[in-house]
Scaffold this active site. Structure first.
Site, PDB file in Angstrom:
ATOM      1  N   MET A  37       0.848  -1.203   0.000  1.00 12.79           N
ATOM      2  CA  MET A  37       0.000   0.000   0.000  1.00 12.79           C
ATOM      3  C   MET A  37       0.873   1.239   0.000  1.00 12.79           C
ATOM      4  SD  MET A  37      -2.275   1.487   3.188  1.00 12.79           S
ATOM      5  CE  MET A  37      -3.876   0.766   3.016  1.00 12.79           C
ATOM      6  N   ASP A  39      -0.062   5.680  -1.243  1.00 15.30           N
ATOM      7  CA  ASP A  39      -0.937   6.843  -0.990  1.00 15.30           C
ATOM      8  C   ASP A  39      -2.417   6.537  -0.756  1.00 15.30           C
ATOM      9  OD1 ASP A  39       1.412   7.613  -2.177  1.00 15.30           O
ATOM     10  OD2 ASP A  39       0.490   8.669  -3.841  1.00 15.30           O
ATOM     11  N   GLN A  55      -3.327   3.345  -3.124  1.00 19.55           N
ATOM     12  CA  GLN A  55      -2.402   2.741  -4.073  1.00 19.55           C
ATOM     13  C   GLN A  55      -2.040   1.349  -3.563  1.00 19.55           C
ATOM     14  OE1 GLN A  55      -0.556   4.631  -7.105  1.00 19.55           O
ATOM     15  NE2 GLN A  55      -2.765   4.751  -6.895  1.00 19.55           N
ATOM     16  N   SER A  99      -2.271   7.789  -8.327  1.00 16.83           N
ATOM     17  CA  SER A  99      -3.114   8.474  -7.340  1.00 16.83           C
ATOM     18  C   SER A  99      -4.109   9.436  -7.954  1.00 16.83           C
ATOM     19  CB  SER A  99      -2.231   9.220  -6.347  1.00 16.83           C
ATOM     20  OG  SER A  99      -1.603   8.283  -5.512  1.00 16.83           O
ATOM     21  N   ARG A 162       0.596  14.396 -12.721  1.00 20.20           N
ATOM     22  CA  ARG A 162      -0.236  13.369 -12.055  1.00 20.20           C
ATOM     23  C   ARG A 162      -0.932  13.831 -10.777  1.00 20.20           C
ATOM     24  NH1 ARG A 162       5.089  11.595 -11.624  1.00 20.20           N
ATOM     25  NH2 ARG A 162       6.011  11.739  -9.547  1.00 20.20           N
ATOM     26  N   TRP A 300       8.992   6.478   1.138  1.00 15.55           N
ATOM     27  CA  TRP A 300       9.671   5.777   0.052  1.00 15.55           C
ATOM     28  C   TRP A 300      11.071   5.331   0.467  1.00 15.55           C
ATOM     29  CZ3 TRP A 300       6.930   3.934  -3.658  1.00 15.55           C
ATOM     30  CH2 TRP A 300       5.745   4.583  -4.057  1.00 15.55           C
TER      31      TRP A 300
HETATM   32  C1  FRU Z   1       3.273   9.482  -4.337  1.00 13.61           C
HETATM   33  C2  FRU Z   1       3.248   8.856  -5.706  1.00 13.61           C
HETATM   34  C3  FRU Z   1       2.294   9.588  -6.630  1.00 13.61           C
HETATM   35  C4  FRU Z   1       1.922   8.538  -7.622  1.00 13.61           C
HETATM   36  C5  FRU Z   1       1.882   7.295  -6.762  1.00 13.61           C
HETATM   37  C6  FRU Z   1       2.301   6.054  -7.491  1.00 13.61           C
HETATM   38  O1  FRU Z   1       3.693   8.637  -3.320  1.00 13.61           O
HETATM   39  O2  FRU Z   1       4.560   8.811  -6.254  1.00 13.61           O
HETATM   40  O3  FRU Z   1       2.823  10.759  -7.187  1.00 13.61           O
HETATM   41  O4  FRU Z   1       0.690   8.806  -8.238  1.00 13.61           O
HETATM   42  O5  FRU Z   1       2.744   7.532  -5.680  1.00 13.61           O
HETATM   43  O6  FRU Z   1       2.095   4.932  -6.699  1.00 13.61           O
END
Ligand code: FRU
Length: 491
Positions: A37, A39, A55, A99, A162, A300
């Site tokens: 998991m 965002d 996510q 996202s 995005r 991250w």
């Molecule tokens: C943020 C991100 C977003 C992207 C998503 C991909 O953590 O990098 O910008 O949409 O995660 O999983």
């Protein structure tokens, strides 16, 4: 095709579930049943319930082609996992449904998300295509994709484009998007009357690499107590003093968004949370007018020991936002008191250059306590949490009198993680009020009624459950401690 891929993902989850390990499994935080998991996505109130998407990579506890996981709650406390809402299935989102956000129109739930495609092989961040896409549902569970609503900008200059956040402004829908132009970050605004057709309105804010980072991920724009808040997750900020030590930040700026789509900042950039694990926060407006926020409670490229147990990633507790001067305050959503079970009250005698075990233990606890700065002489004093019998494992939360900071120290917290984070305590302050939520692998500290928060993952052994009060070189004076055991909802 979409339905087939969703079935395949559900099958994979079912197969992996019996293998999942639960040592670090959270009791009252949302995390994926198995897999990865990141965002929070599409936070929305729909037909009397809160829906949270996220996510999700259902096939392994590593980031991979992104799906949208889905859960809902009627009270912000009890969550029900629902079938995955979106899987990458079409040429425009084949490598990931990234996202985005959600809105409700006439009882239909719409998801607006980024379709991601790797153009290079091997995949590389400079050869990608990102477009904005729409999907809808009339039952809140099954979603129909409607394809691309905003194409990738022409030319090679903008590839990172995005994380659409859509909201109603007057009679129109507005969308905030994060973009990277060359090496500089941008906040872009689009608008629409029907969610299907969009026109570019403006670059609401332009940053420069040197001071603003190179990309603003997961933008959110909302009105709060008379100001507009631009909440976002900047990548590429450099550490400075005590700030910006995480790999990426989660920050905000106050200002005014005008009708032409320009955001005029009125205050400096602030970090939203000061722990190790807080990113990609998004908000929703609750029916009673509260602005509620969730973040990804990880960062991250950090150690995630639960990956060995077939899952990883979690969302923070939901928080209520308010504005004090030019800073946001975050309090735990008031509904969370429903988690409380038995209550323990303790008086802590003055601690003199020592560590005193307290008569309260647990992995799932809420704790309220005050640190009396005026009465204390210790260099450091505070609490040691999630302590093992031999005290080798411990997570420290203490006042550092020399630095005048409240410190969260997870250097001996257990598996994987390390490091120290802290927030300032002003010279006038004579006491610090703490409200702490401990779950099996997380700590969230609300300092002085949410004036500051620190959120971090910790991975102690399941039997490291002790709590001590300690003071180093001098006296530590504590107010009464109140602790509640919290319900293990096994979400
Ligand atoms: C943020 C991100 C977003 C992207 C998503 C991909 O953590 O990098 O910008 O949409 O995660 O999983």
């Amino acid at each position: 095709m979409h339905a087939v891929l969703l079935d395949k993902a559900h099958h994979a989850i079912k197969e992996t579930l019996p293998e999942r390990g639960n040592d670090h499994r959270l009791g009252f935080h949302l995390s994926p049943p198995v897999g990865w998991m990141n965002d929070p996505n599409g936070l929305v109130y729909y037909r009397g319930e809160y829906h949270v998407f996220y996510q999700h990579h259902p096939y392994s506890p590593q980031w991979g082609p992104m799906h949208w996981g889905h859960a809902k709650s009627h009270d912000l406390v009890h969550w029900e996992h629902l079938p995955i809402a979106l899987a990458p299935s079409d040429p425009y989102d084949r490598d990931g449904c990234f996202s985005g956000s959600a809105v409700v129109v006439d009882d239909t739930l719409y998801l607006i998300y980024t379709g991601h495609v790797w153009l290079g092989s091997p995949r590389d961040d400079n050869h990608i295509q990102q477009v904005q896409c729409l999907a809808s549902s009339t039952d809140g569970i099954t979603f129909t994709k409607h394809g691309v609503i905003i194409d990738a900008p022409p030319g090679p200059e903008i590839m990172h484009f995005r994380d659409p956040k859509v909201w109603k402004r007057g009679e129109q829908w507005w969308m905030a998007l994060g973009a990277r132009k060359g090496d500089d970050p941008q906040l872009l605004i689009y608008r629409s009357v029907d969610l299907y057709h969009w026109e570019y309105l403006s670059c609401a804010l332009q940053g420069v690499r040197e001071s603003d980072g190179y990309m603003w991920e997961c933008p959110d724009l909302f009105e709060l107590d008379g100001s507009d808040v631009f909440l976002y997750s900047p990548q590429g900020l450099k550490p400075s003093g005590y700030a910006n030590w995480n790999k990426f930040q989660n920050s905000y700026r106050l200002g005014k968004l005008d009708d032409s789509g320009h955001f005029n900042p009125s205050a400096a950039l602030h970090e939203l949370d000061h722990g190790h694990d807080f990113y990609a926060a998004q908000t929703l407006l609750a029916p009673d007018g509260r602005r509620l926020l969730w973040a990804w409670m990880d960062m991250w490229d950090c150690p995630m020991p639960s990956q060995a147990q077939h899952w990883c990633g979690a969302l923070s507790l939901p928080r209520e936002l308010s504005l004090e001067g030019d800073r946001l305050r975050m309090r735990p959503a008031r509904e969370l008191t429903a988690l409380r079970k038995s209550q323990h009250g303790l008086q802590i005698p003055v601690v003199e250059s020592a560590s005193r075990p307290l008569d309260v233990r647990g992995a799932l606890l809420e704790i309220e306590i005050e640190l009396d700065l005026a009465g204390s002489t210790a260099e450091h004093f505070g609490l040691a949490l999630r302590c093992s019998e031999d005290q080798h494992e411990r997570t420290l939360l203490y006042f550092d009198a020399m630095a005048r900071r409240l410190v969260l120290d997870r250097q001996h917290s257990g598996a994987g993680v390390s490091g120290v984070r802290s927030v300032p305590i002003s010279p006038e302050q004579t006491r610090i009020a703490l409200r702490i939520f401990l779950d099996r692998s997380s700590i969230e500290v609300f300092v002085d009624d949410g004036a500051y928060t620190m959120t971090s993952r910790i991975y102690p052994r399941p039997d490291s459950l002790g709590i001590s009060a300690f003071a180093v070189n001098g006296t530590g004076v504590f107010g009464d401690l109140v602790a509640w055991e919290l319900t293990d909802l096994k979400i």
